[in-house]
Enzyme design. Structure first.
Site, PDB file in Angstrom:
ATOM      1  N   ASN A 137     -34.459 -35.184  11.073  1.00  0.00           N
ATOM      2  CA  ASN A 137     -33.283 -36.073  11.179  1.00  0.00           C
ATOM      3  C   ASN A 137     -33.728 -37.520  12.522  1.00  0.00           C
ATOM      4  N   LEU A 138     -34.689 -37.426  12.336  1.00  0.00           N
ATOM      5  CA  LEU A 138     -34.787 -38.880  12.815  1.00  0.00           C
ATOM      6  C   LEU A 138     -33.978 -39.067  14.674  1.00  0.00           C
ATOM      7  N   ASN A 186     -35.243 -37.916  16.919  1.00  0.00           N
ATOM      8  CA  ASN A 186     -36.501 -39.381  18.349  1.00  0.00           C
ATOM      9  C   ASN A 186     -37.534 -39.851  17.296  1.00  0.00           C
ATOM     10  N   ASP A 211     -31.236 -32.383   8.988  1.00  0.00           N
ATOM     11  CA  ASP A 211     -30.768 -31.067  10.887  1.00  0.00           C
ATOM     12  C   ASP A 211     -31.325 -30.284  10.524  1.00  0.00           C
ATOM     13  N   SER A 229     -47.074 -25.053  22.710  1.00  0.00           N
ATOM     14  CA  SER A 229     -47.162 -25.638  24.171  1.00  0.00           C
ATOM     15  C   SER A 229     -47.958 -24.563  25.242  1.00  0.00           C
ATOM     16  N   TYR A 256     -37.005 -25.998  28.415  1.00  0.00           N
ATOM     17  CA  TYR A 256     -37.958 -26.733  27.157  1.00  0.00           C
ATOM     18  C   TYR A 256     -38.724 -25.478  26.480  1.00  0.00           C
ATOM     19  N   LYS A 294     -39.970 -22.807  24.055  1.00  0.00           N
ATOM     20  CA  LYS A 294     -40.907 -22.674  22.969  1.00  0.00           C
ATOM     21  C   LYS A 294     -41.435 -20.985  23.312  1.00  0.00           C
ATOM     22  N   PHE A 307     -51.947 -28.902  24.655  1.00  0.00           N
ATOM     23  CA  PHE A 307     -52.396 -29.931  25.373  1.00  0.00           C
ATOM     24  C   PHE A 307     -52.407 -30.640  26.073  1.00  0.00           C
ATOM     25  N   ASN A 308     -52.505 -31.803  26.358  1.00  0.00           N
ATOM     26  CA  ASN A 308     -51.722 -32.936  26.461  1.00  0.00           C
ATOM     27  C   ASN A 308     -52.109 -33.819  25.555  1.00  0.00           C
ATOM     28  N   PRO A 315     -41.524 -32.827  40.812  1.00  0.00           N
ATOM     29  CA  PRO A 315     -41.696 -31.080  40.822  1.00  0.00           C
ATOM     30  C   PRO A 315     -41.576 -30.065  39.614  1.00  0.00           C
ATOM     31  N   ASP A 332     -45.373 -29.535  38.463  1.00  0.00           N
ATOM     32  CA  ASP A 332     -46.115 -29.861  38.543  1.00  0.00           C
ATOM     33  C   ASP A 332     -47.156 -29.746  38.497  1.00  0.00           C
TER      34      ASP A 332
HETATM   35  P1  NAD Z   1     -41.418 -36.221  18.649  1.00  0.00           P
HETATM   36  O1  NAD Z   1     -39.948 -36.046  19.241  1.00  0.00           O
HETATM   37  O2  NAD Z   1     -42.073 -37.057  18.483  1.00  0.00           O
HETATM   38  O3  NAD Z   1     -41.436 -35.201  17.313  1.00  0.00           O
HETATM   39  C1  NAD Z   1     -40.169 -34.620  17.531  1.00  0.00           C
HETATM   40  C2  NAD Z   1     -39.873 -34.642  15.364  1.00  0.00           C
HETATM   41  O4  NAD Z   1     -38.912 -33.803  15.127  1.00  0.00           O
HETATM   42  C3  NAD Z   1     -39.043 -35.778  16.213  1.00  0.00           C
HETATM   43  O5  NAD Z   1     -39.185 -36.899  14.802  1.00  0.00           O
HETATM   44  C4  NAD Z   1     -37.526 -36.197  15.907  1.00  0.00           C
HETATM   45  O6  NAD Z   1     -36.531 -36.716  15.189  1.00  0.00           O
HETATM   46  C5  NAD Z   1     -37.128 -34.521  15.192  1.00  0.00           C
HETATM   47  N1  NAD Z   1     -36.355 -33.500  15.328  1.00  0.00           N
HETATM   48  C6  NAD Z   1     -36.265 -32.532  16.670  1.00  0.00           C
HETATM   49  N2  NAD Z   1     -35.270 -32.107  16.803  1.00  0.00           N
HETATM   50  C7  NAD Z   1     -34.578 -32.086  15.563  1.00  0.00           C
HETATM   51  C8  NAD Z   1     -33.710 -31.583  14.243  1.00  0.00           C
HETATM   52  N3  NAD Z   1     -33.471 -30.604  15.012  1.00  0.00           N
HETATM   53  N4  NAD Z   1     -34.164 -31.108  13.320  1.00  0.00           N
HETATM   54  C9  NAD Z   1     -34.782 -32.047  12.232  1.00  0.00           C
HETATM   55  N5  NAD Z   1     -35.593 -32.530  13.150  1.00  0.00           N
HETATM   56  C10 NAD Z   1     -35.620 -33.068  14.509  1.00  0.00           C
HETATM   57  O7  NAD Z   1     -42.441 -35.259  19.342  1.00  0.00           O
HETATM   58  P2  NAD Z   1     -44.093 -34.555  19.022  1.00  0.00           P
HETATM   59  O8  NAD Z   1     -44.898 -35.280  20.601  1.00  0.00           O
HETATM   60  O9  NAD Z   1     -44.403 -35.594  18.002  1.00  0.00           O
HETATM   61  O10 NAD Z   1     -44.002 -33.325  19.678  1.00  0.00           O
HETATM   62  C11 NAD Z   1     -43.803 -32.240  18.094  1.00  0.00           C
HETATM   63  C12 NAD Z   1     -43.302 -30.808  18.429  1.00  0.00           C
HETATM   64  O11 NAD Z   1     -45.103 -30.676  19.936  1.00  0.00           O
HETATM   65  C13 NAD Z   1     -42.411 -30.626  19.352  1.00  0.00           C
HETATM   66  O12 NAD Z   1     -41.883 -29.274  18.317  1.00  0.00           O
HETATM   67  C14 NAD Z   1     -42.786 -30.705  20.778  1.00  0.00           C
HETATM   68  O13 NAD Z   1     -42.512 -29.895  21.663  1.00  0.00           O
HETATM   69  C15 NAD Z   1     -44.869 -29.944  20.174  1.00  0.00           C
HETATM   70  N6  NAD Z   1     -45.403 -30.493  21.503  1.00  0.00           N
HETATM   71  C16 NAD Z   1     -45.774 -32.035  21.999  1.00  0.00           C
HETATM   72  C17 NAD Z   1     -46.306 -31.636  23.086  1.00  0.00           C
HETATM   73  C18 NAD Z   1     -46.465 -33.535  23.581  1.00  0.00           C
HETATM   74  O14 NAD Z   1     -47.266 -34.231  24.067  1.00  0.00           O
HETATM   75  N7  NAD Z   1     -45.966 -34.538  22.606  1.00  0.00           N
HETATM   76  C19 NAD Z   1     -47.060 -31.370  23.701  1.00  0.00           C
HETATM   77  C20 NAD Z   1     -46.827 -29.785  23.056  1.00  0.00           C
HETATM   78  C21 NAD Z   1     -45.576 -29.341  22.531  1.00  0.00           C
HETATM   79  C1  UD1 Z   2     -45.149 -32.269  30.420  1.00  0.00           C
HETATM   80  C2  UD1 Z   2     -44.234 -31.345  30.492  1.00  0.00           C
HETATM   81  C3  UD1 Z   2     -44.606 -30.126  29.532  1.00  0.00           C
HETATM   82  C4  UD1 Z   2     -45.013 -30.847  28.853  1.00  0.00           C
HETATM   83  C5  UD1 Z   2     -45.714 -31.618  27.925  1.00  0.00           C
HETATM   84  C6  UD1 Z   2     -45.351 -32.788  26.857  1.00  0.00           C
HETATM   85  C7  UD1 Z   2     -43.306 -31.363  32.903  1.00  0.00           C
HETATM   86  C8  UD1 Z   2     -43.986 -31.041  34.075  1.00  0.00           C
HETATM   87  N1  UD1 Z   2     -44.235 -30.551  32.046  1.00  0.00           N
HETATM   88  O1  UD1 Z   2     -46.943 -32.284  30.954  1.00  0.00           O
HETATM   89  O2  UD1 Z   2     -44.054 -29.690  29.742  1.00  0.00           O
HETATM   90  O3  UD1 Z   2     -45.100 -29.604  27.723  1.00  0.00           O
HETATM   91  O4  UD1 Z   2     -45.444 -32.943  29.464  1.00  0.00           O
HETATM   92  O5  UD1 Z   2     -44.380 -32.876  26.616  1.00  0.00           O
HETATM   93  O6  UD1 Z   2     -43.123 -32.298  32.587  1.00  0.00           O
HETATM   94  N2  UD1 Z   2     -48.313 -38.290  36.025  1.00  0.00           N
HETATM   95  C9  UD1 Z   2     -47.842 -39.049  36.742  1.00  0.00           C
HETATM   96  N3  UD1 Z   2     -47.121 -40.765  36.690  1.00  0.00           N
HETATM   97  C10 UD1 Z   2     -45.850 -40.341  35.301  1.00  0.00           C
HETATM   98  C11 UD1 Z   2     -46.404 -39.598  34.990  1.00  0.00           C
HETATM   99  C12 UD1 Z   2     -46.800 -38.277  34.329  1.00  0.00           C
HETATM  100  O7  UD1 Z   2     -48.662 -39.391  37.766  1.00  0.00           O
HETATM  101  O8  UD1 Z   2     -45.091 -42.132  35.159  1.00  0.00           O
HETATM  102  C13 UD1 Z   2     -49.031 -37.151  36.372  1.00  0.00           C
HETATM  103  C14 UD1 Z   2     -48.419 -36.076  36.168  1.00  0.00           C
HETATM  104  O9  UD1 Z   2     -47.979 -35.840  37.752  1.00  0.00           O
HETATM  105  C15 UD1 Z   2     -50.218 -35.072  35.740  1.00  0.00           C
HETATM  106  C16 UD1 Z   2     -49.827 -35.774  34.692  1.00  0.00           C
HETATM  107  O10 UD1 Z   2     -49.726 -37.480  34.684  1.00  0.00           O
HETATM  108  O11 UD1 Z   2     -50.550 -34.866  36.516  1.00  0.00           O
HETATM  109  C17 UD1 Z   2     -49.682 -36.059  33.336  1.00  0.00           C
HETATM  110  O12 UD1 Z   2     -47.914 -36.226  33.061  1.00  0.00           O
HETATM  111  P1  UD1 Z   2     -47.101 -35.873  31.636  1.00  0.00           P
HETATM  112  O13 UD1 Z   2     -48.150 -36.903  30.575  1.00  0.00           O
HETATM  113  O14 UD1 Z   2     -46.015 -35.722  32.004  1.00  0.00           O
HETATM  114  O15 UD1 Z   2     -47.862 -34.995  31.421  1.00  0.00           O
HETATM  115  P2  UD1 Z   2     -47.558 -32.969  31.839  1.00  0.00           P
HETATM  116  O16 UD1 Z   2     -47.042 -32.644  32.798  1.00  0.00           O
HETATM  117  O17 UD1 Z   2     -49.197 -31.983  31.819  1.00  0.00           O
END
Ligand code: NAD
Ligand code: UD1
Length: 338
Positions: free
Chosen positions: A33-34, A36, A59, A125, A149, A153, A178-179, A293, A295
């Site tokens: 649905n764009l 984000n 959506d 996640s 959030y 999951k 992971f990240n 908070p 972390d």
């Molecule tokens: P993102 O926001 O870039 O991508 C998510 C996409 O889903 C976007 O294009 C958004 O427009 C679309 N979307 C959201 N709600 C929708 C809906 N109701 N209908 C249709 N489209 C919808 O995020 P991402 O980083 O690419 O993450 C993708 C998935 O991975 C998510 O489910 C996120 O929770 C999960 N995830 C991400 C991370 C991370 O750090 N990026 C970490 C762990 C898990």
């Molecule tokens: C965060 C989310 C986690 C989610 C993941 C992916 C929280 C508490 N956790 O993970 O649930 O699955 O993103 O979306 O929000 N940091 C800084 N300065 C910043 C940003 C981050 O110091 O401006 C530090 C954080 O304290 C952490 C590390 O960088 O130690 C990574 O942070 P972030 O990228 O936000 O990922 P997570 O906290 O691991």
């Protein structure tokens, strides 16, 4: 497994996965649905891969739109990225998250069931491990949600486990990321947050390009080698390839299985800042502020199960994560909004 429906395929991880799926020969239908993301990402996916995909702007909570997609295309499997992911927003507006993520997934699963599509790869996640008692994190560690959030999951994972028990045709792979960081090496697609980034890597990149002034490092007094938080950063192209491995595995393994997708290697915030500054050849000004908070001090995966069962391992190291992020950021200073 020829035709795959990718929900959220225009997003950060979805777009990179679409490239790898197209390169592997899959036919793709993307539903997004764009909310984000930008459709431009999908143009660039097609440019990189030299192949076309079909995009439906809808959506996932729109049951009629999903019915239409499943009727028009012969879908074999779904890779489900669509979801909201901002932790702070989920604390402020939990119903928005339960509706979009949980309800959206239920509507999607109902449509799949109606059209007898039972294969799904789900974006979970590492947040489902809550605050882990020990490291590295294995898949059989206790699960806990520490914010709404994370709870979405966890609930979706549980729904998929219940479905697997209810009907042996359901085959679900839960990928616990992971990240994710980095970008495609072409510099054409990458992470493009709408607002000020919550996550570390896009924040650092926007400081380096001059869009933001200074990074705030959340906490310098953790029990880690340099006092800053340690995470398992994984290159998004490696992560994308994990979905290919999951899709080929899904046909052989009934039921619901969860895998960590990480490198197993932790890096501190200061190590990330230094590595990025070196790759970009730009200073990344920072100050150390109070802890954020919620972390954890450290979080990194044991990726052995994915290696053993999926034959997947992360291959790209820290330098590539930084170089590729910088190429994307410097070629697209304002992201997709040029
Ligand atoms: P993102 O926001 O870039 O991508 C998510 C996409 O889903 C976007 O294009 C958004 O427009 C679309 N979307 C959201 N709600 C929708 C809906 N109701 N209908 C249709 N489209 C919808 O995020 P991402 O980083 O690419 O993450 C993708 C998935 O991975 C998510 O489910 C996120 O929770 C999960 N995830 C991400 C991370 C991370 O750090 N990026 C970490 C762990 C898990
Ligand atoms: C965060 C989310 C986690 C989610 C993941 C992916 C929280 C508490 N956790 O993970 O649930 O699955 O993103 O979306 O929000 N940091 C800084 N300065 C910043 C940003 C981050 O110091 O401006 C530090 C954080 O304290 C952490 C590390 O960088 O130690 C990574 O942070 P972030 O990228 O936000 O990922 P997570 O906290 O691991």
């Amino acid at each position: 497994m020829k035709t795959v429906l990718v929900t959220g395929g225009a997003g950060f991880i979805g777009s990179h996965t679409c490239v790898e799926l197209l390169n592997e020969g899959y036919d793709l239908v993307v539903v997004d649905n764009l909310c984000n993301s930008d459709a431009c990402a999908l143009d660039r996916v097609q440019e990189i891969s030299g192949r076309t995909l079909d995009f439906v702007r809808a959506d996932i909570r729109d049951s009629a739109a999903l019915n239409d997609i499943f009727s028009r295309y012969s879908i074999n499997a779904v890779v489900h990225f669509a979801g909201l992911k901002a932790v702070g927003e989920s604390v402020a507006e939990p119903l928005k998250y339960f509706d979009n993520n949980v309800n959206g997934t239920v509507v999607l699963l109902q449509a799949m069931q109606r059209h007898e599509v039972f294969n799904i790869v789900f974006s979970s996640s590492a947040t489902v491990y809550g605050d882990p008692a020990s490291l590295p994190i294995k898949e059989d560690f206790p699960l806990a949600a520490v914010n709404p959030y994370g709870r979405t999951k966890l609930i979706i994972e549980q729904i998929l486990f219940d479905l697997g028990k209810s009907d042996s045709r359901w085959q679900s792979v839960l990928l616990r990321y992971f990240n994710p960081v980095g970008a495609h090496p072409s510099g054409l697609i990458g992470e493009d947050p709408n607002d000020i980034p919550n996550n570390l890597m896009p924040f650092i990149a926007q400081v380096a390009i001059g869009r933001l002034q200074e990074l705030s490092i959340y906490g310098g007094d953790y029990a880690t080698p340099d006092g800053t938080g340690v995470r398992d950063y994984i290159h998004v192209v490696d992560l994308a390839k994990g979905h290919l491995a999951a899709l080929s595995h899904i046909v052989q393994t009934p039921g619901t299985v969860a895998y960590n997708l990480g490198t197993g290697q932790g890096y501190s915030v200061l190590e990330m800042v230094k590595a990025f500054a070196a790759a970009a050849d730009k200073p990344v000004p920072y100050k150390i502020v109070a802890r954020r908070p919620g972390d954890a001090a450290q979080c990194y995966a044991d990726p052995a199960l994915a290696a053993e069962k999926l034959g997947w391992r992360a291959e790209l190291g820290l330098e590539r994560m930084m170089e590729d992020t910088w190429r994307w950021q410097s070629q697209n200073p304002q992201g997709y909004r040029q």
